[in-house]
Scaffold this active site. Structure first.
Site, PDB file in Angstrom:
ATOM      1  N   GLU A  17       0.813  -1.219   0.000  1.00  0.00           N
ATOM      2  CA  GLU A  17       0.000   0.000   0.000  1.00  0.00           C
ATOM      3  C   GLU A  17       0.847   1.269   0.000  1.00  0.00           C
ATOM      4  OE1 GLU A  17      -3.691  -0.987   2.708  1.00  0.00           O
ATOM      5  OE2 GLU A  17      -2.002  -2.295   3.053  1.00  0.00           O
ATOM      6  N   SER A 190      -5.496  -4.935   2.268  1.00  0.00           N
ATOM      7  CA  SER A 190      -5.751  -4.615   0.858  1.00  0.00           C
ATOM      8  C   SER A 190      -6.275  -5.797   0.061  1.00  0.00           C
ATOM      9  CB  SER A 190      -4.480  -4.125   0.153  1.00  0.00           C
ATOM     10  OG  SER A 190      -4.027  -2.966   0.724  1.00  0.00           O
ATOM     11  N   TYR A 259      -8.232  -1.034  -5.809  1.00  0.00           N
ATOM     12  CA  TYR A 259      -7.183  -0.149  -6.323  1.00  0.00           C
ATOM     13  C   TYR A 259      -7.039  -0.094  -7.838  1.00  0.00           C
ATOM     14  CZ  TYR A 259      -5.798  -0.503  -1.459  1.00  0.00           C
ATOM     15  OH  TYR A 259      -5.790  -0.476  -0.100  1.00  0.00           O
ATOM     16  N   ARG A 299     -10.915   2.375  11.768  1.00  0.00           N
ATOM     17  CA  ARG A 299     -12.155   2.160  11.017  1.00  0.00           C
ATOM     18  C   ARG A 299     -12.583   0.725  11.282  1.00  0.00           C
ATOM     19  NH1 ARG A 299     -10.798   1.798   5.534  1.00  0.00           N
ATOM     20  NH2 ARG A 299     -11.406  -0.364   5.745  1.00  0.00           N
ATOM     21  N   ASP A 301     -14.993  -2.321  10.230  1.00  0.00           N
ATOM     22  CA  ASP A 301     -15.784  -2.791   9.094  1.00  0.00           C
ATOM     23  C   ASP A 301     -16.661  -3.957   9.529  1.00  0.00           C
ATOM     24  OD1 ASP A 301     -14.175  -0.973   7.827  1.00  0.00           O
ATOM     25  OD2 ASP A 301     -12.990  -2.449   6.721  1.00  0.00           O
ATOM     26  N   GLU A 314     -13.556  -6.631  10.442  1.00  0.00           N
ATOM     27  CA  GLU A 314     -12.192  -6.317  10.869  1.00  0.00           C
ATOM     28  C   GLU A 314     -12.073  -4.879  11.323  1.00  0.00           C
ATOM     29  OE1 GLU A 314      -9.082  -5.908   8.119  1.00  0.00           O
ATOM     30  OE2 GLU A 314     -10.308  -5.038   6.537  1.00  0.00           O
ATOM     31  N   ASN A 316      -9.295  -1.552  11.102  1.00  0.00           N
ATOM     32  CA  ASN A 316      -8.119  -1.002  10.427  1.00  0.00           C
ATOM     33  C   ASN A 316      -7.610   0.136  11.282  1.00  0.00           C
ATOM     34  OD1 ASN A 316      -7.922  -2.299   7.604  1.00  0.00           O
ATOM     35  ND2 ASN A 316     -10.098  -1.906   7.874  1.00  0.00           N
ATOM     36  N   GLY A 320      -7.119   4.367   5.332  1.00  0.00           N
ATOM     37  CA  GLY A 320      -6.758   5.299   4.257  1.00  0.00           C
ATOM     38  C   GLY A 320      -7.193   6.711   4.597  1.00  0.00           C
TER      39      GLY A 320
HETATM   40  N1  LIG Z   1     -16.381 -13.880   5.755  1.00  0.00           N
HETATM   41  C1  LIG Z   1     -16.626 -13.141   4.681  1.00  0.00           C
HETATM   42  N2  LIG Z   1     -17.817 -13.205   4.038  1.00  0.00           N
HETATM   43  C2  LIG Z   1     -18.059 -12.440   2.944  1.00  0.00           C
HETATM   44  N3  LIG Z   1     -17.160 -11.611   2.381  1.00  0.00           N
HETATM   45  C3  LIG Z   1     -15.947 -11.532   2.955  1.00  0.00           C
HETATM   46  C4  LIG Z   1     -15.613 -12.266   4.142  1.00  0.00           C
HETATM   47  N4  LIG Z   1     -14.370 -11.944   4.483  1.00  0.00           N
HETATM   48  C5  LIG Z   1     -13.922 -11.054   3.580  1.00  0.00           C
HETATM   49  N5  LIG Z   1     -14.862 -10.799   2.645  1.00  0.00           N
HETATM   50  C6  LIG Z   1     -14.682  -9.901   1.480  1.00  0.00           C
HETATM   51  O1  LIG Z   1     -13.288  -9.711   1.257  1.00  0.00           O
HETATM   52  C7  LIG Z   1     -12.899  -8.351   1.481  1.00  0.00           C
HETATM   53  C8  LIG Z   1     -11.537  -8.268   2.115  1.00  0.00           C
HETATM   54  O2  LIG Z   1     -11.514  -8.983   3.324  1.00  0.00           O
HETATM   55  P1  LIG Z   1     -10.934  -8.347   4.665  1.00  0.00           P
HETATM   56  O3  LIG Z   1     -11.018  -9.386   5.733  1.00  0.00           O
HETATM   57  O4  LIG Z   1     -11.618  -7.066   4.927  1.00  0.00           O
HETATM   58  O5  LIG Z   1      -9.396  -8.144   4.317  1.00  0.00           O
HETATM   59  P2  LIG Z   1      -8.472  -6.841   4.152  1.00  0.00           P
HETATM   60  O6  LIG Z   1      -7.821  -6.652   5.482  1.00  0.00           O
HETATM   61  O7  LIG Z   1      -7.480  -7.233   3.118  1.00  0.00           O
HETATM   62  O8  LIG Z   1      -9.351  -5.690   3.768  1.00  0.00           O
HETATM   63  C9  LIG Z   1     -14.047  -7.776   2.324  1.00  0.00           C
HETATM   64  O9  LIG Z   1     -14.139  -6.387   2.170  1.00  0.00           O
HETATM   65  C10 LIG Z   1     -15.240  -8.521   1.743  1.00  0.00           C
HETATM   66  O10 LIG Z   1     -15.616  -7.987   0.479  1.00  0.00           O
HETATM   67 MG   LIG Z   2     -11.043  -5.033   4.735  1.00  0.00          MG
END
Ligand SMILES: Nc1ncnc2c1ncn2[C@@H]1O[C@H](COP(=O)(O)OP(=O)(O)O)[C@@H](O)[C@H]1O
Ligand SMILES: [Mg+2]
Length: 365
Positions: A17, A190, A259, A299, A301, A314, A316, A320
């Protein structure tokens, strides 16, 4: 008049990133209140060198997100604890050390968001913006993060953690989590290395892929729902912003959607949600922030399943900060301009440092 507070803005770094961080830093430096603060830009190149220079030309192609790059012409410096004050010391040439009052790390991903830089700043005894060492490290490790969220009674997707070399019972995993499921390296961001596995063969491939990025991989139950994000700000008594919504136009919010593809996702600020759901998202975000030992900002999510079930995805800890990023945008929508937000974050850093300085460091009789 009192001297301005000298804020070192740290950006770039050895992470996927890097470029996003440059855009975030540009925005932070533009928005910071120049009547109160003096910015010392410190760019970290992809090899890990720290470079400082004039705030007006620390970036190349600053207005083009595709070509933006760090201007390597700066002076190489190191941050050193030198007694009462913290200084950036020039490395290659003789020159005066430049004092720093506060550091604002605008670094995303490993070596920036994971507690490593925070450890350095803590050792240097300088106030810094955002989560401390523990909150940063915990927020980066999706396995530990989810265990703490679960321990705090917060709803999360069912998940299984795999460690390299320990073998995996794929039939058992599918029986427990179902298909599709999500496979992720534990310590990254990311969406790098993340896959949605739809078949047993997919799952094995996805796990092998994720193990290229980390020694620990998590597999999660798929949550079918809306993706809602909420900004949190504060130390002891954090507040939550209005929530926003991410609507990916791809299968999920992948690296490409984030991205590469300009139309990869739609941001809805604020999210169109009924009042009780907004309240639940905000309460959940603040509870997650506290459970994960966060400070300053983060943040959070979440997924919204059905009409009102909020499930934490999660946190963050260094979200950003670009002009179009959710974190500052959600505060703007909540009535706090980017300039006010940065001011508040710096003050929170100073308050925390003052609070920590009061702690005893030795046993007193
Ligand atoms: N358990 C889940 N069920 C549905 N979608 C998921 C799940 N985990 C992740 N995703 C999808 O994958 C994306 C990235 O996952 P995330 O855990 O937020 O990782 P990062 O830290 O890379 O952002 C999420 O924004 C969502 O779109
Ligand atoms: Mg995420």
């Amino acid at each position: 008049m009192q001297d301005k507070i000298r804020v070192a803005v740290l950006f770039g770094g050895k992470s996927a990133e890097h470029e996003v961080s440059l855009q975030s830093a540009k925005n932070v430096i533009e928005a910071i209140d120049k009547t109160k603060y003096e910015v010392v830009p410190v760019g970290i190149d992809k090899q890990g060198h720290w470079l400082t220079g004039d705030a007006s030309h620390f970036l190349l192609n600053a207005d083009d997100p595709k070509l933006i790059a760090l201007n390597n012409a700066g002076t190489r410096v190191a941050l050193a604890p030198t007694g009462d004050e913290v200084h950036l010391i020039p490395l290659d040439e003789a020159g005066p050390p430049s004092p720093v009052d506060v550091v604002f790390p605008v670094l995303h991903g490993p070596y920036g968001e994971d507690g490593t830089v925070q450890g350095l700043l803590k050792l240097a005894d300088v106030p810094f913006v955002g989560a401390g060492v523990l909150g940063s490290a915990v927020g980066m490790d999706k396995d530990v993060m989810k265990r703490l969220l679960r321990d705090a009674g917060l709803p999360i997707p069912a998940f299984i953690t795999l460690r390299r070399g320990a073998g995996a019972d794929y039939d058992g995993i599918i029986a427990r989590l179902g298909l599709p499921c999500f496979v992720k390296p534990a310590n990254l961001g990311s969406s790098v290395g993340i896959s949605k596995a739809k078949s047993p063969a997919d799952l094995e491939r996805a796990v092998a892929d994720a193990f290229q990025y980390d020694h620990k991989v998590i597999i999660e139950e798929f949550i079918e729902g809306r993706e809602i994000e909420c900004s949190v700000l504060g130390n002891g008594e954090p507040m939550a912003s209005v929530p926003g919504e991410i609507v990916p136009t791809h299968e999920f919010y992948s690296y490409e959607a984030k991205y590469i593809d300009e139309n990869g996702a739609l941001l809805k600020i604020p999210a169109d949600l009924p009042e009780p759901v907004i309240k639940r998202v905000q309460d959940t975000a603040v509870a997650a922030f506290k459970a994960l030992e966060c400070e300053g900002m983060a943040r959070v999510d979440v997924f919204l399943r059905g009409d009102d079930e909020v499930i934490v995805n999660e946190i963050n800890t260094l979200p950003g900060f670009t002009r179009i990023s959710m974190y500052p945008k959600l505060w703007e929508a909540s009535g706090l301009s980017c300039t006010e937000l940065i001011d508040r974050l710096i003050q929170l850093a100073i308050e925390r440092h003052a609070r920590d300085t009061k702690l005893k460091t030795a046993h007193e009789l």
